[in-house]
Design an enzyme around this catalytic site. Structure first.
Site, PDB file in Angstrom:
ATOM      1  N   ASN A   9       2.352  39.429   7.948  1.00 52.58           N
ATOM      2  CA  ASN A   9       2.924  38.254   8.378  1.00 52.58           C
ATOM      3  C   ASN A   9       2.664  37.215   7.269  1.00 52.58           C
ATOM      4  OD1 ASN A   9       3.653  35.807   9.380  1.00 52.58           O
ATOM      5  ND2 ASN A   9       2.228  35.827  11.230  1.00 52.58           N
ATOM      6  N   LYS A  11       3.433  34.187   6.739  1.00 56.05           N
ATOM      7  CA  LYS A  11       3.133  32.855   7.380  1.00 56.05           C
ATOM      8  C   LYS A  11       4.228  31.838   6.409  1.00 56.05           C
ATOM      9  CE  LYS A  11      -0.696  34.375   9.960  1.00 56.05           C
ATOM     10  NZ  LYS A  11      -2.013  34.006  10.576  1.00 56.05           N
ATOM     11  N   HIS A  95       3.764  34.116  18.014  1.00 60.35           N
ATOM     12  CA  HIS A  95       2.503  34.201  17.477  1.00 60.35           C
ATOM     13  C   HIS A  95       1.555  32.923  17.863  1.00 60.35           C
ATOM     14  CE1 HIS A  95      -0.398  33.626  14.269  1.00 60.35           C
ATOM     15  NE2 HIS A  95       0.096  34.980  13.787  1.00 60.35           N
ATOM     16  N   GLU A  97      -0.099  30.926  16.320  1.00 65.23           N
ATOM     17  CA  GLU A  97       0.339  29.615  15.822  1.00 65.23           C
ATOM     18  C   GLU A  97       1.538  28.888  16.258  1.00 65.23           C
ATOM     19  OE1 GLU A  97       0.150  31.360  11.838  1.00 65.23           O
ATOM     20  OE2 GLU A  97      -2.238  31.864  11.985  1.00 65.23           O
ATOM     21  N   GLU A 167      -3.585  39.837  19.449  1.00 59.44           N
ATOM     22  CA  GLU A 167      -4.050  39.072  18.355  1.00 59.44           C
ATOM     23  C   GLU A 167      -5.279  38.142  19.059  1.00 59.44           C
ATOM     24  OE1 GLU A 167      -1.767  39.492  14.794  1.00 59.44           O
ATOM     25  OE2 GLU A 167      -0.802  37.548  15.880  1.00 59.44           O
ATOM     26  N   GLY A 173      -7.462  34.362  10.909  1.00 54.71           N
ATOM     27  CA  GLY A 173      -7.703  33.637   9.866  1.00 54.71           C
ATOM     28  C   GLY A 173      -9.044  33.286   9.820  1.00 54.71           C
ATOM     29  N   SER A 213      -7.802  39.111  11.184  1.00 53.70           N
ATOM     30  CA  SER A 213      -8.599  39.335  10.136  1.00 53.70           C
ATOM     31  C   SER A 213      -8.450  40.945   9.676  1.00 53.70           C
ATOM     32  CB  SER A 213      -9.964  38.901  10.476  1.00 53.70           C
ATOM     33  OG  SER A 213      -9.926  37.359  10.452  1.00 53.70           O
TER      34      SER A 213
HETATM   35  P1  PGA Z   1      -5.126  37.067   9.758  1.00 55.74           P
HETATM   36  O1  PGA Z   1      -3.805  36.834  10.542  1.00 55.74           O
HETATM   37  O2  PGA Z   1      -4.758  38.686   9.193  1.00 55.74           O
HETATM   38  O3  PGA Z   1      -5.020  36.206   8.406  1.00 55.74           O
HETATM   39  O4  PGA Z   1      -6.174  36.781  10.597  1.00 55.74           O
HETATM   40  C1  PGA Z   1      -3.105  37.696  11.623  1.00 55.74           C
HETATM   41  C2  PGA Z   1      -1.836  37.264  12.170  1.00 55.74           C
HETATM   42  O5  PGA Z   1      -1.955  35.844  12.306  1.00 55.74           O
HETATM   43  O6  PGA Z   1      -1.022  37.724  12.377  1.00 55.74           O
END
Ligand code: PGA
Length: 257
Positions: A9, A11, A95, A97, A167, A173, A213
């Site tokens: 992803n 983003k 997601h 976010e 997740e 992140g 992560s």
């Molecule tokens: P990350 O993001 O690997 O940077 O933690 C995962 C995601 O948001 O799908």
């Protein structure tokens, strides 16, 4: 057997030129893998060109979101047929976010999943608890609410083809990955919930990805868990060598280039 998916992803990263250059590098490194499905989710504006760059390889392209109506007066939105028209076969839905910053709710997630399915896109349906929810022992309640509401009205036959991504919000992140035991526990819970909701057959065929992560250094342990069927990778998917190593997890690691 559930086929592994490793999805990146991207983003809000990479202009179209950068995305295409990066896609060409990924094509070199993982364009011919056969042991798993590789998916990348660039920004909307780069989808068409990234698709053209990886066409004919093992790499598939996904949207990061979609709107539930196919067309109409909805300024700024992108629909399932539009995603299909630029080569997408998957789309990320719900997601954290989107839930955190853009008012996504279980109800709108449900509408987006239905729209994706109706137009032949495989949804990658994200669920996960916040740190506060985990620390107050509400993880399973939250996952139950998200799954039940997100899949409301979707028949078992359709749910079997959906990809779920667990997740934990506190791991996204942050560099703080769920331990493999924590991840496996949540995945097993989700699979049992799917079995209860739509039957054992659906639970057995549904792929459940872990996200939060994921890095070259922890992917092997995560992928060795019986209910972890792949990874949804944010930060580490922006580096070609890291992403290639994640694609070539565990027994495939010697192939990483
Ligand atoms: P990350 O993001 O690997 O940077 O933690 C995962 C995601 O948001 O799908």
């Amino acid at each position: 057997m559930r086929r592994t998916i490793i999805a990146g992803n991207w983003k809000l990263n990479k202009t179209t030129d950068e995305a295409v250059r990066f896609a060409l590098e990924l094509k070199q490194r993982v364009g011919s893998v056969t042991h798993c499905d590789v998916i990348v989710a660039p920004a909307f504006v780069a989808l068409g060109e990234v698709y053209r760059a990886v066409k004919g390889t093992s790499i598939r392209v996904a949207g990061q979101n979609l709107f539930w109506e196919a067309s109409g007066a909805y300024t700024g939105e992108i629909s399932a047929p539009m995603l299909r028209s630029v080569g997408c076969d998957h789309v990320i839905v719900g997601h954290s976010e989107r839930r955190q910053y853009f008012g996504e709710s279980d109800e709108t997630v449900n509408k987006r999943i239905k729209a994706a399915l109706q137009h032949g896109l495989t949804p990658i349906f994200c669920v996960g608890e916040t740190l506060e929810e985990r620390e107050s022992n509400r993880t399973f309640d939250v996952l139950t609410r998200q799954v039940v509401a997100g899949l409301e009205g979707i028949p078992a036959g359709r749910v079997a083809g959906i990809v779920v991504a667990y997740e934990p919000v506190w791991a996204i992140g942050t560099g703080r990955t769920a331990t493999r035991e924590q991840a496996q526990e949540a995945h097993a819970f989700l699979r049992a919930l799917l079995a209860e909701q739509r039957g054992d057959h659906v639970a057995a065929s549904c792929r459940i990805l872990y996200g939060g992560s994921v890095k070259p250094g922890n992917v092997d342990g995560l992928m060795a868990q019986p209910d972890i069927d792949g990874a949804l990778v944010g930060g580490a998917s922006l580096d070609a060598a890291s992403f290639a190593r994640i694609v070539n997890y565990g027994p495939h690691a010697s192939l990483a280039g």
